[in-house]
Design a protein around this motif. Structure first.
Motif, PDB file in Angstrom:
ATOM      1  N   THR A  29       0.846  -1.189   0.000  1.00 53.88           N
ATOM      2  CA  THR A  29       0.000   0.000   0.000  1.00 53.88           C
ATOM      3  C   THR A  29       0.882   1.240   0.000  1.00 53.88           C
ATOM      4  O   THR A  29       1.841   1.327   0.768  1.00 53.88           O
ATOM      5  N   ILE A  30       0.555   2.198  -0.874  1.00 53.42           N
ATOM      6  CA  ILE A  30       1.328   3.430  -1.006  1.00 53.42           C
ATOM      7  C   ILE A  30       0.449   4.614  -0.626  1.00 53.42           C
ATOM      8  O   ILE A  30      -0.726   4.664  -0.996  1.00 53.42           O
ATOM      9  N   ILE A  31       0.997   5.545   0.126  1.00 55.89           N
ATOM     10  CA  ILE A  31       0.284   6.758   0.497  1.00 55.89           C
ATOM     11  C   ILE A  31       0.951   7.947  -0.171  1.00 55.89           C
ATOM     12  O   ILE A  31       2.182   8.045  -0.214  1.00 55.89           O
ATOM     13  N   LEU A  32       0.137   8.853  -0.729  1.00 52.12           N
ATOM     14  CA  LEU A  32       0.624   9.982  -1.517  1.00 52.12           C
ATOM     15  C   LEU A  32       0.393  11.282  -0.750  1.00 52.12           C
ATOM     16  O   LEU A  32      -0.691  11.496  -0.196  1.00 52.12           O
ATOM     17  N   VAL A  33       1.413  12.151  -0.751  1.00 54.84           N
ATOM     18  CA  VAL A  33       1.385  13.388   0.025  1.00 54.84           C
ATOM     19  C   VAL A  33       1.396  14.582  -0.928  1.00 54.84           C
ATOM     20  O   VAL A  33       2.336  14.753  -1.713  1.00 54.84           O
ATOM     21  N   ASN A  34       0.372  15.432  -0.833  1.00 54.36           N
ATOM     22  CA  ASN A  34       0.205  16.573  -1.731  1.00 54.36           C
ATOM     23  C   ASN A  34       1.259  17.650  -1.527  1.00 54.36           C
ATOM     24  O   ASN A  34       1.833  17.793  -0.444  1.00 54.36           O
ATOM     25  N   GLY A  35       1.413  18.462  -2.561  1.00 53.24           N
ATOM     26  CA  GLY A  35       2.168  19.699  -2.439  1.00 53.24           C
ATOM     27  C   GLY A  35       1.286  20.809  -1.902  1.00 53.24           C
ATOM     28  O   GLY A  35       0.115  20.600  -1.564  1.00 53.24           O
ATOM     29  N   SER A  36       1.805  22.030  -1.826  1.00 47.14           N
ATOM     30  CA  SER A  36       1.061  23.154  -1.267  1.00 47.14           C
ATOM     31  C   SER A  36      -0.122  23.513  -2.151  1.00 47.14           C
ATOM     32  O   SER A  36      -0.058  23.415  -3.381  1.00 47.14           O
ATOM     33  N   LEU A  37      -1.207  23.925  -1.522  1.00 50.03           N
ATOM     34  CA  LEU A  37      -2.441  24.353  -2.185  1.00 50.03           C
ATOM     35  C   LEU A  37      -3.072  23.256  -3.037  1.00 50.03           C
ATOM     36  O   LEU A  37      -3.969  23.526  -3.841  1.00 50.03           O
ATOM     37  N   ILE A  97       4.753   2.146   1.555  1.00 49.60           N
ATOM     38  CA  ILE A  97       5.512   3.061   0.708  1.00 49.60           C
ATOM     39  C   ILE A  97       4.934   4.457   0.835  1.00 49.60           C
ATOM     40  O   ILE A  97       3.721   4.643   0.980  1.00 49.60           O
ATOM     41  N   LEU A  98       5.813   5.441   0.767  1.00 48.40           N
ATOM     42  CA  LEU A  98       5.411   6.838   0.879  1.00 48.40           C
ATOM     43  C   LEU A  98       5.901   7.588  -0.356  1.00 48.40           C
ATOM     44  O   LEU A  98       7.054   7.448  -0.747  1.00 48.40           O
ATOM     45  N   LEU A  99       5.007   8.355  -0.985  1.00 47.35           N
ATOM     46  CA  LEU A  99       5.367   9.155  -2.147  1.00 47.35           C
ATOM     47  C   LEU A  99       4.873  10.579  -1.940  1.00 47.35           C
ATOM     48  O   LEU A  99       3.717  10.786  -1.566  1.00 47.35           O
ATOM     49  N   SER A 100       5.763  11.547  -2.155  1.00 47.94           N
ATOM     50  CA  SER A 100       5.358  12.943  -1.972  1.00 47.94           C
ATOM     51  C   SER A 100       5.653  13.744  -3.225  1.00 47.94           C
ATOM     52  O   SER A 100       6.482  13.363  -4.057  1.00 47.94           O
ATOM     53  N   PHE A 101       4.958  14.885  -3.316  1.00 52.74           N
ATOM     54  CA  PHE A 101       5.193  15.818  -4.407  1.00 52.74           C
ATOM     55  C   PHE A 101       5.495  17.201  -3.857  1.00 52.74           C
ATOM     56  O   PHE A 101       4.806  17.687  -2.951  1.00 52.74           O
ATOM     57  N   ARG A 115      11.416   7.188  11.420  1.00 55.31           N
ATOM     58  CA  ARG A 115      11.544   5.767  11.107  1.00 55.31           C
ATOM     59  C   ARG A 115      10.258   4.983  11.370  1.00 55.31           C
ATOM     60  O   ARG A 115      10.253   4.041  12.192  1.00 55.31           O
ATOM     61  N   PRO A 116       9.182   5.324  10.686  1.00 60.32           N
ATOM     62  CA  PRO A 116       7.945   4.545  10.849  1.00 60.32           C
ATOM     63  C   PRO A 116       8.190   3.089  10.494  1.00 60.32           C
ATOM     64  O   PRO A 116       8.799   2.786   9.468  1.00 60.32           O
ATOM     65  N   ARG A 117       7.736   2.200  11.344  1.00 59.30           N
ATOM     66  CA  ARG A 117       8.102   0.785  11.241  1.00 59.30           C
ATOM     67  C   ARG A 117       7.582   0.118   9.969  1.00 59.30           C
ATOM     68  O   ARG A 117       8.179  -0.845   9.479  1.00 59.30           O
ATOM     69  N   ARG A 118       6.496   0.622   9.402  1.00 65.00           N
ATOM     70  CA  ARG A 118       5.910  -0.036   8.248  1.00 65.00           C
ATOM     71  C   ARG A 118       6.556   0.363   6.923  1.00 65.00           C
ATOM     72  O   ARG A 118       6.529  -0.403   5.964  1.00 65.00           O
ATOM     73  N   ILE A 119       7.099   1.564   6.851  1.00 66.79           N
ATOM     74  CA  ILE A 119       7.558   2.087   5.563  1.00 66.79           C
ATOM     75  C   ILE A 119       8.887   1.456   5.166  1.00 66.79           C
ATOM     76  O   ILE A 119       9.859   1.496   5.913  1.00 66.79           O
ATOM     77  N   VAL A 120       8.924   0.905   3.929  1.00 71.89           N
ATOM     78  CA  VAL A 120      10.135   0.238   3.449  1.00 71.89           C
ATOM     79  C   VAL A 120      10.819   1.003   2.317  1.00 71.89           C
ATOM     80  O   VAL A 120      12.010   0.806   2.064  1.00 71.89           O
ATOM     81  N   LYS A 121      10.072   1.886   1.612  1.00 68.80           N
ATOM     82  CA  LYS A 121      10.645   2.694   0.543  1.00 68.80           C
ATOM     83  C   LYS A 121       9.886   4.011   0.455  1.00 68.80           C
ATOM     84  O   LYS A 121       8.736   4.111   0.907  1.00 68.80           O
ATOM     85  N   ALA A 122      10.525   5.014  -0.157  1.00 64.48           N
ATOM     86  CA  ALA A 122       9.867   6.302  -0.346  1.00 64.48           C
ATOM     87  C   ALA A 122      10.327   6.926  -1.651  1.00 64.48           C
ATOM     88  O   ALA A 122      11.445   6.684  -2.113  1.00 64.48           O
ATOM     89  N   VAL A 123       9.452   7.746  -2.230  1.00 65.55           N
ATOM     90  CA  VAL A 123       9.762   8.514  -3.433  1.00 65.55           C
ATOM     91  C   VAL A 123       9.471   9.975  -3.140  1.00 65.55           C
ATOM     92  O   VAL A 123       8.393  10.314  -2.634  1.00 65.55           O
TER      93      VAL A 123
END
Length: 293
Positions: A29-37, A97-101, A115-123
């Motif tokens: 499962t991947i969670i996506l993080v928005n940019g500003s506005l 997985i964590l992905l941000s913009f 160091r969240p225990r679940r996250i194994v990779k990030a973009v």
């Protein structure tokens, strides 16, 4: 492809609108993080290639998008609080997985440093650890028009700077979106910009050294605001990092044209998907969402 929608209570303080794209074939499962506005809608192009390889989680911060109506807006949020919300959502959705913009990279790197225990990779897309002259000019112009609540020029500044390489349709959408926000959203963004201009919060190298998972940094060849060259400074601090440049693309990467979309897709999936023949235990994603009124 319809998401499961929920408004979740976060530690009794905030209510956060979420969209969960469940894939029966996904192991992560991947969670996506928005940019500003930005809101969940800004990731429409990304969801197209992440799903169905992954379960995909989108969310709006309490002051933005479809979370706004569920929260009061009596005080400004810090990036640390945004990282707290992100960490809570990672647990609730069992994200791997964590992905941000763009500016979502600030809260993302702060969360990863814990160091969240679940996250194994990030973009980390369209982000760098420095404020170069182009970014400084954009921020200064942006905070001036947001402080004045100058709606017309807020959209114009966005499209003339980081959005300059977007197709005209997306420029019209951006202008309509950012010129129609609430005054407290402009105040919130001004607060974040002022923090950056004071060199607190955008200077991510202070905690980047705490990150111990593989991180991929992706930047556009034509992005003069968060340049690929500046992003490579993270190599001095993040132990396990890789870098990719999207050719003939600016700040918005996969939104700008089909070739950039394909390059971004290929770069992310090559980094995130396990090699053929290798599998990992399936994540325990949330089976049901409870809608909180």
């Amino acid at each position: 492809m319809r998401p499961e929608i929920a408004v979740l209570d976060i530690q009794g303080q905030y209510r956060v609108y979420t969209e969960f794209y469940r894939s029966d074939s996904a192991e992560q499962t991947i969670i996506l993080v928005n940019g500003s506005l930005s809101t969940t809608a800004s990731f429409a192009q990304s969801v197209r290639y992440l799903y169905p390889h992954f379960n995909v989680v989108l969310f709006d911060l309490p002051y933005a998008g479809q979370s706004r109506e569920h929260n009061d807006h009596t005080r400004l949020m810090s990036r640390e609080e945004e990282a707290d919300i992100l960490l809570e959502l990672i647990e609730q959705f069992a994200c791997d997985i964590l992905l941000s913009f763009s500016w979502g990279g600030i809260a993302t790197l702060q969360a990863l440093a814990r160091r969240p225990r679940r996250i194994v990779k990030a973009v980390i897309n369209s982000f760098s650890p420095v404020v170069n002259p182009s970014m400084l000019g954009y921020l200064q112009r942006g905070v001036d028009v947001m402080r004045a609540c100058d709606r017309e020029n807020i959209g114009a500044v966005l499209n003339a700077t980081i959005g300059k390489h977007l197709p005209s349709l997306f420029k019209r959408y951006n202008h309509r979106h950012v010129s129609g926000l609430e005054p407290y959203e402009y105040a919130q963004m001004s607060h974040h910009v002022e923090t950056v201009l004071n060199m607190e919060g955008r200077s991510c190298v202070s905690f980047a050294g705490q990150i111990d998972i593989p991180v991929l940094f992706v930047n556009g060849e034509w992005d003069e605001y968060t340049t690929a060259e500046d992003a490579r400074l993270f190599a001095q601090y993040v132990r396990h990092c890789e870098f990719r440049i999207i050719n003939q693309a600016g700040h918005f990467l996969d939104m700008e044209h089909k070739a950039a979309w394909l390059q971004t897709r290929d770069a992310l999936l090559a980094f995130l998907l396990p090699p053929l023949g290798q599998q990992r235990p399936r994540s325990t994603a949330r089976e049901q969402h409870a809608l909180v009124g």
